[in-house]
Design an enzyme around this catalytic site. Structure first.
Site, short mmCIF file in Angstrom:
data_model
loop_
_atom_site.label_atom_id
_atom_site.label_comp_id
_atom_site.label_asym_id
_atom_site.label_seq_id
_atom_site.Cartn_x
_atom_site.Cartn_y
_atom_site.Cartn_z
N GLN A 1 0.83 -1.21 0.00
CA GLN A 1 0.00 0.00 0.00
C GLN A 1 0.87 1.27 0.00
O GLN A 1 0.64 2.18 -0.80
CB GLN A 1 -0.93 0.03 1.23
CG GLN A 1 -1.91 1.18 1.19
CD GLN A 1 -2.54 1.53 2.52
OE1 GLN A 1 -2.17 0.98 3.57
NE2 GLN A 1 -3.48 2.44 2.51
N ASP B 1 12.92 -11.99 -1.53
CA ASP B 1 12.39 -12.40 -0.24
C ASP B 1 13.35 -11.83 0.80
O ASP B 1 14.50 -12.27 0.88
CB ASP B 1 12.31 -13.93 -0.14
CG ASP B 1 11.73 -14.37 1.19
OD1 ASP B 1 11.58 -13.51 2.10
OD2 ASP B 1 11.42 -15.56 1.34
N TYR C 1 2.16 -8.05 15.79
CA TYR C 1 2.65 -6.95 14.94
C TYR C 1 3.23 -5.82 15.82
O TYR C 1 4.34 -5.34 15.58
CB TYR C 1 1.47 -6.46 14.11
CG TYR C 1 1.69 -5.20 13.31
CD1 TYR C 1 2.56 -5.19 12.22
CD2 TYR C 1 0.99 -4.03 13.61
CE1 TYR C 1 2.73 -4.05 11.46
CE2 TYR C 1 1.15 -2.89 12.84
CZ TYR C 1 2.03 -2.90 11.78
OH TYR C 1 2.18 -1.76 11.02
N ILE D 1 -3.01 4.46 7.34
CA ILE D 1 -2.77 5.24 6.13
C ILE D 1 -3.93 5.05 5.16
O ILE D 1 -4.32 3.92 4.85
CB ILE D 1 -1.45 4.80 5.45
CG1 ILE D 1 -0.27 4.85 6.44
CG2 ILE D 1 -1.18 5.67 4.22
CD1 ILE D 1 0.09 6.21 6.97
P1 NAD Z 1 1.43 -3.96 2.76
O1 NAD Z 1 1.02 -5.21 3.44
O2 NAD Z 1 0.46 -3.26 1.88
O3 NAD Z 1 2.72 -4.23 1.89
C1 NAD Z 1 3.80 -5.01 2.35
C2 NAD Z 1 4.56 -5.49 1.13
O4 NAD Z 1 5.66 -6.28 1.61
C3 NAD Z 1 3.72 -6.40 0.22
O5 NAD Z 1 3.81 -5.94 -1.12
C4 NAD Z 1 4.35 -7.77 0.38
O6 NAD Z 1 4.35 -8.55 -0.80
C5 NAD Z 1 5.79 -7.41 0.78
N1 NAD Z 1 6.45 -8.48 1.53
C6 NAD Z 1 5.94 -9.25 2.51
N2 NAD Z 1 6.84 -10.12 2.93
C7 NAD Z 1 7.97 -9.89 2.21
C8 NAD Z 1 9.27 -10.47 2.18
N3 NAD Z 1 9.59 -11.51 2.98
N4 NAD Z 1 10.17 -10.00 1.33
C9 NAD Z 1 9.86 -8.96 0.49
N5 NAD Z 1 8.66 -8.37 0.46
C10 NAD Z 1 7.73 -8.83 1.31
O7 NAD Z 1 1.98 -2.96 3.88
P2 NAD Z 1 1.94 -1.38 3.89
O8 NAD Z 1 0.64 -0.96 4.42
O9 NAD Z 1 2.44 -0.83 2.62
O10 NAD Z 1 2.99 -1.10 5.06
C11 NAD Z 1 4.34 -0.83 4.80
C12 NAD Z 1 5.05 -0.65 6.13
O11 NAD Z 1 4.45 0.44 6.83
C13 NAD Z 1 4.94 -1.86 7.06
O12 NAD Z 1 6.16 -2.01 7.74
C14 NAD Z 1 3.85 -1.49 8.01
O13 NAD Z 1 4.03 -2.08 9.25
C15 NAD Z 1 4.02 0.01 8.11
N6 NAD Z 1 2.77 0.67 8.50
C16 NAD Z 1 1.71 0.71 7.64
C17 NAD Z 1 0.53 1.32 8.04
C18 NAD Z 1 -0.67 1.40 7.13
O14 NAD Z 1 -1.74 1.88 7.56
N7 NAD Z 1 -0.57 0.96 5.88
C19 NAD Z 1 0.44 1.90 9.31
C20 NAD Z 1 1.52 1.79 10.17
C21 NAD Z 1 2.70 1.20 9.74
N1 SER Z 2 -2.60 0.30 9.60
C1 SER Z 2 -1.83 -0.60 10.37
C2 SER Z 2 -2.65 -1.77 10.81
O1 SER Z 2 -3.84 -1.59 10.94
C3 SER Z 2 -1.27 0.12 11.58
O2 SER Z 2 0.03 -0.22 11.71
O3 SER Z 2 -2.10 -2.80 11.02
#
Ligand code: NAD
Ligand code: SER
Length: 317
Positions: A14, A51, A141, A171
């Site tokens: 995302q 990976d 998490y 987000i």
């Molecule tokens: P997401 O789940 O949308 O994307 C994660 C990506 O990582 C995916 O495309 C997946 O294929 C890839 N992935 C998973 N395992 C993998 C591996 N072993 N090797 C390589 N790639 C791998 O997550 P996101 O929402 O984009 O979040 C990104 C980061 O931001 C994360 O660390 C998450 O904890 C953090 N975060 C996100 C939010 C949110 O609301 N989206 C909020 C707080 C923190």
């Molecule tokens: N948007 C994220 C979740 O809900 C917060 O880290 O997991």
């Protein structure tokens, strides 16, 4: 144009999908390498299948592209993590160790590792949760993010590795879909609204959570990474705030444009996760140290989300 060579791990997610585009506007596009477990379409720059659990493969890519900065976004998020806690712990921690170790060994200039509001649990103040607060998370998490923050701080203090981090709230963005978190409803709801479909929300109407619109999230990330190192007083992870809202409030905001939008509520296991998180966050350290200031509030975000999603769905017809 800046000369660093950037590796984004989790670039298909995302946030990663949008951050990759933003970084390619700041750095030479062919110096921004988008890596993910799954194959990405090479839009404006190079891609790699990686990976992040495979340290040797990560090292190969770092050497091949002469990487100077890593943005490590890959993780299992809150809701998915609860379905298989040991798997989530393994992925979140082992991938982080691989990134920190290769960055230390090859003396990379900077590393970015996002944390989350999930580091807080019910013992933390629920409103205006401070930067330095008791951290007793209730999801695997959240536990992995608390551990990750402390390892980031350790690598900074022990080895001088310039690791930077933000505790993102939920987000919200139109460009990409969320990957299994507790705040996902706040994206899904807009997709249902523009398609004139009723939405069944997995959180109760009055669950208040901190949220951040994608353009602000991307700008915060770039601003933190650009800030002079000696301005940064927080080396675990910065609290970051913008707006806080409930499903009822986002529904009211959507109804200003789509009065017929209907919502029902059927809380599931994610309700307990949401209840353990803060309703609002004190981000004064981010504001003081590197000038953080959000631009969007709930209503301006809603107008922008609906505008972009209407175009997207119209183009798909
Ligand atoms: P997401 O789940 O949308 O994307 C994660 C990506 O990582 C995916 O495309 C997946 O294929 C890839 N992935 C998973 N395992 C993998 C591996 N072993 N090797 C390589 N790639 C791998 O997550 P996101 O929402 O984009 O979040 C990104 C980061 O931001 C994360 O660390 C998450 O904890 C953090 N975060 C996100 C939010 C949110 O609301 N989206 C909020 C707080 C923190
Ligand atoms: N948007 C994220 C979740 O809900 C917060 O880290 O997991």
């Amino acid at each position: 144009m800046k000369q660093d060579r950037i590796l984004i791990i989790g670039a298909g997610g995302q946030i990663g999908a949008v951050l990759t585009e933003a970084l390619r506007e700041v750095y030479q596009p062919d110096h921004v390498i988008a890596a993910d477990l799954r194959a990405l379409s090479p839009q404006d720059g190079p891609t790699e299948i990686l990976d992040a659990l495979d340290g040797a493969a990560l090292e190969e890519i770092v050497k091949k592209w002469r990487i100077t900065q890593i943005y490590h976004l890959a993780a299992i998020l809150s809701a998915n993590g609860e379905k298989n806690p040991l798997w989530a712990w393994d992925i979140n921690m082992r991938s982080l160790f691989n990134v920190l170790e290769i960055s230390r060994q090859r003396q990379l200039a900077k590393v970015y590792f996002p944390s989350s509001i999930a580091v807080f649990g019910r013992e933390a103040s629920h409103h205006n949760t401070p930067q330095y607060e008791v951290l007793i998370p209730e999801t695997v998490y959240g536990i992995s993010k608390v551990a990750g923050e402390n390892w980031a701080n350790y690598y900074y203090r022990r080895y001088g590795l310039d690791v930077r981090s933000l505790r993102y709230p939920g987000i919200v963005g139109y460009q990409s879909m969320p990957g299994g978190g507790t705040t996902d409803y706040a994206v899904d709801i807009y997709h249902y609204a523009v398609q004139n479909k009723p939405y069944e929300c997995f959180l109760s109407a009055h669950t208040r959570l901190p949220m951040l619109y994608m353009p602000d999230a991307i700008r915060a990330t770039l601003e933190l990474m650009e800030a002079p190192s000696n301005h940064l007083s927080v080396r675990t992870s910065y609290n970051l705030a913008s707006m806080s809202f409930t499903p009822e409030e986002v529904t009211a905001s959507i109804r200003k444009s789509i009065p017929s939008f209907k919502i029902t509520h059927k809380p599931d296991f994610r309700q307990a996760i949401a209840d353990s998180w803060p309703a609002s966050i004190d981000d004064s350290a981010a504001r003081a140290d590197w000038g953080w200031k959000p631009e969007f509030d709930l209503d301006t975000m809603t107008v922008d989300m609906l505008k972009h999603l209407e175009v997207q769905y119209r183009n798909e017809e």
